[in-house]
Design a protein around this motif. Structure first.
Motif, PDB file in Angstrom:
ATOM      1  N   VAL A 249      -1.694  -2.357   5.030  1.00  0.00           N
ATOM      2  CA  VAL A 249      -2.454  -1.447   4.167  1.00  0.00           C
ATOM      3  C   VAL A 249      -3.569  -0.783   4.974  1.00  0.00           C
TER       4      VAL A 249
ATOM      5  N   PRO B 107       0.670  -2.058  -4.827  1.00  0.00           N
ATOM      6  CA  PRO B 107      -0.611  -1.361  -4.639  1.00  0.00           C
ATOM      7  C   PRO B 107      -1.638  -2.221  -3.939  1.00  0.00           C
ATOM      8  N   GLU B 108      -2.537  -1.560  -3.213  1.00  0.00           N
ATOM      9  CA  GLU B 108      -3.577  -2.272  -2.466  1.00  0.00           C
ATOM     10  C   GLU B 108      -4.408  -3.172  -3.377  1.00  0.00           C
TER      11      GLU B 108
ATOM     12  N   THR C 231       5.165   3.260  10.917  1.00  0.00           N
ATOM     13  CA  THR C 231       4.692   2.926   9.575  1.00  0.00           C
ATOM     14  C   THR C 231       5.814   2.161   8.871  1.00  0.00           C
TER      15      THR C 231
ATOM     16  N   TYR D 257       6.730  -0.344  -4.302  1.00  0.00           N
ATOM     17  CA  TYR D 257       5.353  -0.247  -3.808  1.00  0.00           C
ATOM     18  C   TYR D 257       4.469  -1.323  -4.426  1.00  0.00           C
TER      19      TYR D 257
ATOM     20  N   GLY E  75       0.846  -1.192   0.000  1.00  0.00           N
ATOM     21  CA  GLY E  75       0.000   0.000   0.000  1.00  0.00           C
ATOM     22  C   GLY E  75       0.885   1.247   0.000  1.00  0.00           C
ATOM     23  N   SER E  76       0.408   2.301   0.683  1.00  0.00           N
ATOM     24  CA  SER E  76       1.156   3.574   0.694  1.00  0.00           C
ATOM     25  C   SER E  76       2.401   3.510   1.591  1.00  0.00           C
ATOM     26  N   GLY E  77       2.395   2.531   2.507  1.00  0.00           N
ATOM     27  CA  GLY E  77       3.488   2.458   3.486  1.00  0.00           C
ATOM     28  C   GLY E  77       3.310   3.414   4.645  1.00  0.00           C
ATOM     29  N   GLU E  78       2.146   4.086   4.684  1.00  0.00           N
ATOM     30  CA  GLU E  78       1.911   5.112   5.716  1.00  0.00           C
ATOM     31  C   GLU E  78       0.933   4.671   6.803  1.00  0.00           C
TER      32      GLU E  78
ATOM     33  N   ARG F 230      12.355   1.481  -2.555  1.00  0.00           N
ATOM     34  CA  ARG F 230      11.014   1.112  -2.066  1.00  0.00           C
ATOM     35  C   ARG F 230      10.187   0.622  -3.249  1.00  0.00           C
TER      36      ARG F 230
END
Ligand SMILES: CCOC(=O)[C@H]1C[C@@H]1c1ccc(O)c(OC)c1
Length: 292
Positions: free
Chosen positions: A245, A218-219, A196, A216, A161-164, A214
């Motif tokens: 996520v 995606p979800e 995170t 990424y 996901g965003s990693g956040e 990194r």
């Protein structure tokens, strides 16, 4: 007479989490028993070695299968506390220690996994068996290995996901249990153990002096995998989605009935993410992979 320490029986004691539980039980002065399947010619040297290590620590190993009811009842009558760390898909499966299963709504494969645990929780309460349901959230050594893969010295690190999303990560050695938590749910959520994925990677870069790409994920790709992978491969990918996520370990407010461990044990040292990564710098714990 001094209050005698509880006698503790651990199911799954020779497994990944079980080893931490056995060592914690012994170090806290409990008479410790491990119920383990009999050693056979197929038993791995690691399984044999851990039993020898336990016996040297004074642990009593009771050999048996989960369907040996008489043996189970006799050993259960002999102890005060039972801790189960057996992994899915074992029949006897009240091992919590992960997400707080009554407060999350994950993708279907993880939901089905948790539903088995919820049924055992309900049956335990209905049977009037004194319990402590422990939500330790993400085991630190396990998930630092899973996310950063330090043993592989990678150039790329996956970010789900965003990693956040915020995640609660607690070092396995800091998961304790005590009779004060009888008939309660205990949630491990120390403030300094909330991080995170991106913060974890940046901290690891600072400590190692390295930089990582990194990558990424995606979800929607993760959701698609949870829908298309065959059972049981669809379970870990749906757990990934929940943890990293959706951020389910921080997805609910603690209520007044909730016991938060670091508040419950103010004198207990909960290793922070920063301290855990320092452990990885000097003596990185072995990687492990849960069975599904
Ligand atoms: C991402 C891969 O997940 C796992 O390997 C399983 C062992 C992890 C797990 C299983 C069940 C859980 O509740 C949980 O909460 C953090 C974590």
């Amino acid at each position: 007479m001094e209050n005698e320490k509880s006698k503790i029986l651990i199911f799954g004691g020779t497994g990944y989490l079980g080893k931490y539980m056995v060592k914690a039980s012994v170090s806290m002065g409990h008479k410790t028993y491990v119920y383990a399947r009999p050693i056979t010619t197929q038993s791995s040297p690691a399984k044999i070695g851990i039993r020898e290590e336990f016996q040297a620590m004074g642990v009593t190993i009771v050999q048996g299968e989960f369907d040996e009811q008489e043996k189970l009842v006799s050993v259960l009558r002999h102890v005060d506390v039972v801790i189960s760390t057996v992994a899915y898909p074992q029949r006897f499966f009240p091992s919590d220690f992960g997400v707080e299963e009554d407060r999350v709504t994950p993708l279907p494969p993880f939901e089905a996994f948790l539903e088995k645990k919820r049924k055992i929780r309900r049956a335990t309460v209905e049977a009037g068996i004194p319990y402590s349901f422990v939500s330790a959230n993400c085991f630190g050594a396990y998930f630092v290995n899973y996310l950063l893969r330090p043993h592989e010295q990678p150039q790329d690190i996956s970010v789900y996901g965003s990693g956040e999303a915020k995640v609660v990560i607690n070092y396995e050695e800091d998961i304790a249990d005590d009779p004060e938590t009888c008939n309660r749910v205990v949630i491990y959520r120390p403030q300094k153990n909330i991080v995170t994925q991106l913060e974890l990677i940046s901290l690891w870069e600072k400590k190692t002096g390295k930089t990582f790409n990194r990558i990424y994920v995606p979800e929607d790709e993760i959701v698609k995998l949870s829908e298309t992978l065959p059972h049981p491969q669809n379970i870990p990918v749906s757990i990934l989605h929940s943890l990293f996520v959706k951020g389910v370990t921080m997805g609910f407010e603690l209520g007044e009935d909730d016991l938060e461990a670091s508040g419950l044990y103010p004198d207990l040292e909960f290793r922070t993410i920063d301290q855990l990564l320092d452990i990885f710098l000097t003596s990185p714990p072995d990687a492990a992979a849960a069975a599904f």
